[in-house]
Design a protein around this motif. Structure first.
Motif, PDB file in Angstrom:
ATOM      1  N   ASP A  87       0.827  -1.213   0.000  1.00 35.36           N
ATOM      2  CA  ASP A  87       0.000   0.000   0.000  1.00 35.36           C
ATOM      3  C   ASP A  87       0.859   1.260   0.000  1.00 35.36           C
ATOM      4  O   ASP A  87       0.572   2.213  -0.723  1.00 35.36           O
ATOM      5  N   GLU A  88       1.908   1.260   0.822  1.00 37.82           N
ATOM      6  CA  GLU A  88       2.815   2.415   0.863  1.00 37.82           C
ATOM      7  C   GLU A  88       3.492   2.615  -0.485  1.00 37.82           C
ATOM      8  O   GLU A  88       3.651   3.744  -0.959  1.00 37.82           O
ATOM      9  N   GLY A  89       3.905   1.511  -1.107  1.00 37.52           N
ATOM     10  CA  GLY A  89       4.541   1.602  -2.424  1.00 37.52           C
ATOM     11  C   GLY A  89       3.604   2.150  -3.479  1.00 37.52           C
ATOM     12  O   GLY A  89       4.010   2.938  -4.339  1.00 37.52           O
ATOM     13  N   ILE A  90       2.342   1.755  -3.419  1.00 38.19           N
ATOM     14  CA  ILE A  90       1.346   2.243  -4.374  1.00 38.19           C
ATOM     15  C   ILE A  90       1.165   3.747  -4.217  1.00 38.19           C
ATOM     16  O   ILE A  90       1.051   4.481  -5.206  1.00 38.19           O
ATOM     17  N   LYS A  91       1.160   4.220  -2.979  1.00 43.52           N
ATOM     18  CA  LYS A  91       1.030   5.663  -2.735  1.00 43.52           C
ATOM     19  C   LYS A  91       2.168   6.430  -3.385  1.00 43.52           C
ATOM     20  O   LYS A  91       1.951   7.499  -3.956  1.00 43.52           O
ATOM     21  N   VAL A  92       3.354   5.900  -3.302  1.00 45.52           N
ATOM     22  CA  VAL A  92       4.529   6.580  -3.863  1.00 45.52           C
ATOM     23  C   VAL A  92       4.569   6.442  -5.377  1.00 45.52           C
ATOM     24  O   VAL A  92       4.792   7.421  -6.100  1.00 45.52           O
ATOM     25  N   ALA A  93       4.349   5.226  -5.887  1.00 49.38           N
ATOM     26  CA  ALA A  93       4.468   4.973  -7.327  1.00 49.38           C
ATOM     27  C   ALA A  93       3.257   5.466  -8.108  1.00 49.38           C
ATOM     28  O   ALA A  93       3.367   5.798  -9.281  1.00 49.38           O
ATOM     29  N   GLY A  94       2.115   5.494  -7.434  1.00 50.99           N
ATOM     30  CA  GLY A  94       0.867   5.832  -8.115  1.00 50.99           C
ATOM     31  C   GLY A  94       0.169   4.572  -8.580  1.00 50.99           C
ATOM     32  O   GLY A  94       0.824   3.662  -9.098  1.00 50.99           O
ATOM     33  N   PRO A  95      -1.143   4.503  -8.410  1.00 47.68           N
ATOM     34  CA  PRO A  95      -1.875   3.280  -8.726  1.00 47.68           C
ATOM     35  C   PRO A  95      -1.942   2.950 -10.219  1.00 47.68           C
ATOM     36  O   PRO A  95      -2.137   1.793 -10.581  1.00 47.68           O
ATOM     37  N   ASP A  96      -1.765   3.946 -11.069  1.00 44.57           N
ATOM     38  CA  ASP A  96      -1.904   3.716 -12.510  1.00 44.57           C
ATOM     39  C   ASP A  96      -0.577   3.546 -13.223  1.00 44.57           C
ATOM     40  O   ASP A  96      -0.525   3.605 -14.450  1.00 44.57           O
ATOM     41  N   THR A  97       0.491   3.332 -12.474  1.00 44.99           N
ATOM     42  CA  THR A  97       1.804   3.087 -13.080  1.00 44.99           C
ATOM     43  C   THR A  97       2.063   1.588 -13.124  1.00 44.99           C
ATOM     44  O   THR A  97       1.380   0.796 -12.462  1.00 44.99           O
ATOM     45  N   LEU A  98       3.088   1.199 -13.887  1.00 45.58           N
ATOM     46  CA  LEU A  98       3.466  -0.200 -13.953  1.00 45.58           C
ATOM     47  C   LEU A  98       3.855  -0.710 -12.562  1.00 45.58           C
ATOM     48  O   LEU A  98       3.410  -1.768 -12.126  1.00 45.58           O
ATOM     49  N   ALA A  99       4.657   0.060 -11.850  1.00 41.12           N
ATOM     50  CA  ALA A  99       5.050  -0.319 -10.496  1.00 41.12           C
ATOM     51  C   ALA A  99       3.828  -0.396  -9.587  1.00 41.12           C
ATOM     52  O   ALA A  99       3.700  -1.320  -8.776  1.00 41.12           O
ATOM     53  N   GLY A 100       2.926   0.560  -9.716  1.00 46.81           N
ATOM     54  CA  GLY A 100       1.724   0.569  -8.900  1.00 46.81           C
ATOM     55  C   GLY A 100       0.861  -0.660  -9.142  1.00 46.81           C
ATOM     56  O   GLY A 100       0.303  -1.229  -8.207  1.00 46.81           O
ATOM     57  N   ARG A 101       0.768  -1.085 -10.399  1.00 40.06           N
ATOM     58  CA  ARG A 101      -0.022  -2.280 -10.711  1.00 40.06           C
ATOM     59  C   ARG A 101       0.649  -3.538 -10.158  1.00 40.06           C
ATOM     60  O   ARG A 101      -0.022  -4.434  -9.651  1.00 40.06           O
ATOM     61  N   ARG A 102       1.975  -3.592 -10.239  1.00 39.13           N
ATOM     62  CA  ARG A 102       2.690  -4.740  -9.652  1.00 39.13           C
ATOM     63  C   ARG A 102       2.471  -4.778  -8.141  1.00 39.13           C
ATOM     64  O   ARG A 102       2.231  -5.844  -7.556  1.00 39.13           O
ATOM     65  N   LEU A 103       2.577  -3.616  -7.518  1.00 36.67           N
ATOM     66  CA  LEU A 103       2.391  -3.537  -6.068  1.00 36.67           C
ATOM     67  C   LEU A 103       0.951  -3.859  -5.672  1.00 36.67           C
ATOM     68  O   LEU A 103       0.709  -4.479  -4.633  1.00 36.67           O
ATOM     69  N   ALA A 104      -0.007  -3.465  -6.508  1.00 31.20           N
ATOM     70  CA  ALA A 104      -1.407  -3.794  -6.233  1.00 31.20           C
ATOM     71  C   ALA A 104      -1.623  -5.301  -6.310  1.00 31.20           C
ATOM     72  O   ALA A 104      -2.354  -5.876  -5.489  1.00 31.20           O
ATOM     73  N   ASP A 105      -0.967  -5.953  -7.259  1.00 22.59           N
ATOM     74  CA  ASP A 105      -1.052  -7.404  -7.360  1.00 22.59           C
ATOM     75  C   ASP A 105      -0.474  -8.045  -6.098  1.00 22.59           C
ATOM     76  O   ASP A 105      -1.055  -8.974  -5.535  1.00 22.59           O
ATOM     77  N   MET A 106       0.660  -7.516  -5.626  1.00 25.40           N
ATOM     78  CA  MET A 106       1.278  -8.002  -4.398  1.00 25.40           C
ATOM     79  C   MET A 106       0.337  -7.803  -3.206  1.00 25.40           C
ATOM     80  O   MET A 106       0.089  -8.725  -2.433  1.00 25.40           O
ATOM     81  N   ARG A 107      -0.189  -6.602  -3.084  1.00 22.22           N
ATOM     82  CA  ARG A 107      -1.102  -6.290  -1.977  1.00 22.22           C
ATOM     83  C   ARG A 107      -2.317  -7.197  -2.000  1.00 22.22           C
ATOM     84  O   ARG A 107      -2.708  -7.756  -0.978  1.00 22.22           O
ATOM     85  N   ASP A 108      -2.900  -7.371  -3.177  1.00 27.53           N
ATOM     86  CA  ASP A 108      -4.101  -8.197  -3.289  1.00 27.53           C
ATOM     87  C   ASP A 108      -3.809  -9.652  -2.936  1.00 27.53           C
ATOM     88  O   ASP A 108      -4.622 -10.307  -2.283  1.00 27.53           O
ATOM     89  N   PHE A 109      -2.639 -10.150  -3.340  1.00 29.85           N
ATOM     90  CA  PHE A 109      -2.254 -11.518  -2.999  1.00 29.85           C
ATOM     91  C   PHE A 109      -2.133 -11.680  -1.492  1.00 29.85           C
ATOM     92  O   PHE A 109      -2.715 -12.589  -0.903  1.00 29.85           O
ATOM     93  N   TYR A 110      -1.362 -10.787  -0.861  1.00 26.86           N
ATOM     94  CA  TYR A 110      -1.164 -10.912   0.586  1.00 26.86           C
ATOM     95  C   TYR A 110      -2.456 -10.647   1.361  1.00 26.86           C
ATOM     96  O   TYR A 110      -2.698 -11.285   2.387  1.00 26.86           O
ATOM     97  N   ALA A 111      -3.280  -9.763   0.897  1.00 24.95           N
ATOM     98  CA  ALA A 111      -4.565  -9.522   1.558  1.00 24.95           C
ATOM     99  C   ALA A 111      -5.446 -10.766   1.463  1.00 24.95           C
ATOM    100  O   ALA A 111      -6.127 -11.139   2.426  1.00 24.95           O
ATOM    101  N   TYR A 112      -5.423 -11.418   0.313  1.00 21.79           N
ATOM    102  CA  TYR A 112      -6.185 -12.653   0.140  1.00 21.79           C
ATOM    103  C   TYR A 112      -5.668 -13.736   1.086  1.00 21.79           C
ATOM    104  O   TYR A 112      -6.452 -14.413   1.758  1.00 21.79           O
ATOM    105  N   MET A 113      -4.350 -13.903   1.128  1.00 28.33           N
ATOM    106  CA  MET A 113      -3.767 -14.898   2.018  1.00 28.33           C
ATOM    107  C   MET A 113      -4.132 -14.592   3.471  1.00 28.33           C
ATOM    108  O   MET A 113      -4.468 -15.499   4.235  1.00 28.33           O
TER     109      MET A 113
END
Length: 155
Positions: free
Chosen positions: A108-134
């Motif tokens: 979540d912190e990384g998404i705030k810095v990178a921005g949700p609509d960037t490539l990094a933000g999308r990768r971080l969102a995938d990471m966040r969603d995976f760990y949130a699911y787990m």
């Protein structure tokens, strides 16, 4: 312990160190996991591993705090006895929820810095969603495992 069990325990410990566990902690854990005795003293573990009981104090403390091993009373003995806890693996995974929470927060912190609509933000969102699911699934999974242990299993 037989030579075969000793070799298996050392191989198991080596595997654990490859995944980040401290070497002595892994060796002590393997010794307690592979022993045919109900309990072992620090001196017995040390003799088996060829190290002093003082060299193992940190490992014993760490494994106790993780909930993997426990101190147990031994009538007639003035030494502390340790054993591998029943349900240790479920306890360990329950404690992993903190790691899952930290990883979700870091993403979540990384998404705030990178921005949700960037490539990094999308990768971080995938990471966040995976760990949130787990994180959301882990408690029920552990509970199903514990329930499973209460009744005989198919072979």
């Amino acid at each position: 312990m037989t030579d075969d069990l000793t070799d298996a325990a050392e191989h198991f410990a080596l595997t654990l160190t490859q995944y980040g566990l401290q070497r002595m902690t892994a060796r002590v854990m393997a010794a307690l996991l592979f022993t045919q005795q109900d309990t072992m003293t620090a001196g017995e573990i040390g003799a088996q591993l060829g190290v002093s009981s003082g060299a193992m104090s940190g490992a014993l403390k760490n494994l106790t705090e993780l909930g993997m091993i426990e101190r147990v009373p031994a009538p007639g003995s003035r030494r502390e006895h340790f054993r591998f806890r029943d349900g240790a693996w479920a306890t360990l995974m329950s404690k992993q929820n903190m790691a899952l929470t930290l990883m979700t927060g870091a993403a979540d912190e990384g998404i705030k810095v990178a921005g949700p609509d960037t490539l990094a933000g999308r990768r971080l969102a995938d990471m966040r969603d995976f760990y949130a699911y787990m994180l959301s699934e882990m408690p029920a999974l552990i509970e199903r495992w514990r329930d499973r242990g209460a009744r005989p299993q198919d072979s």
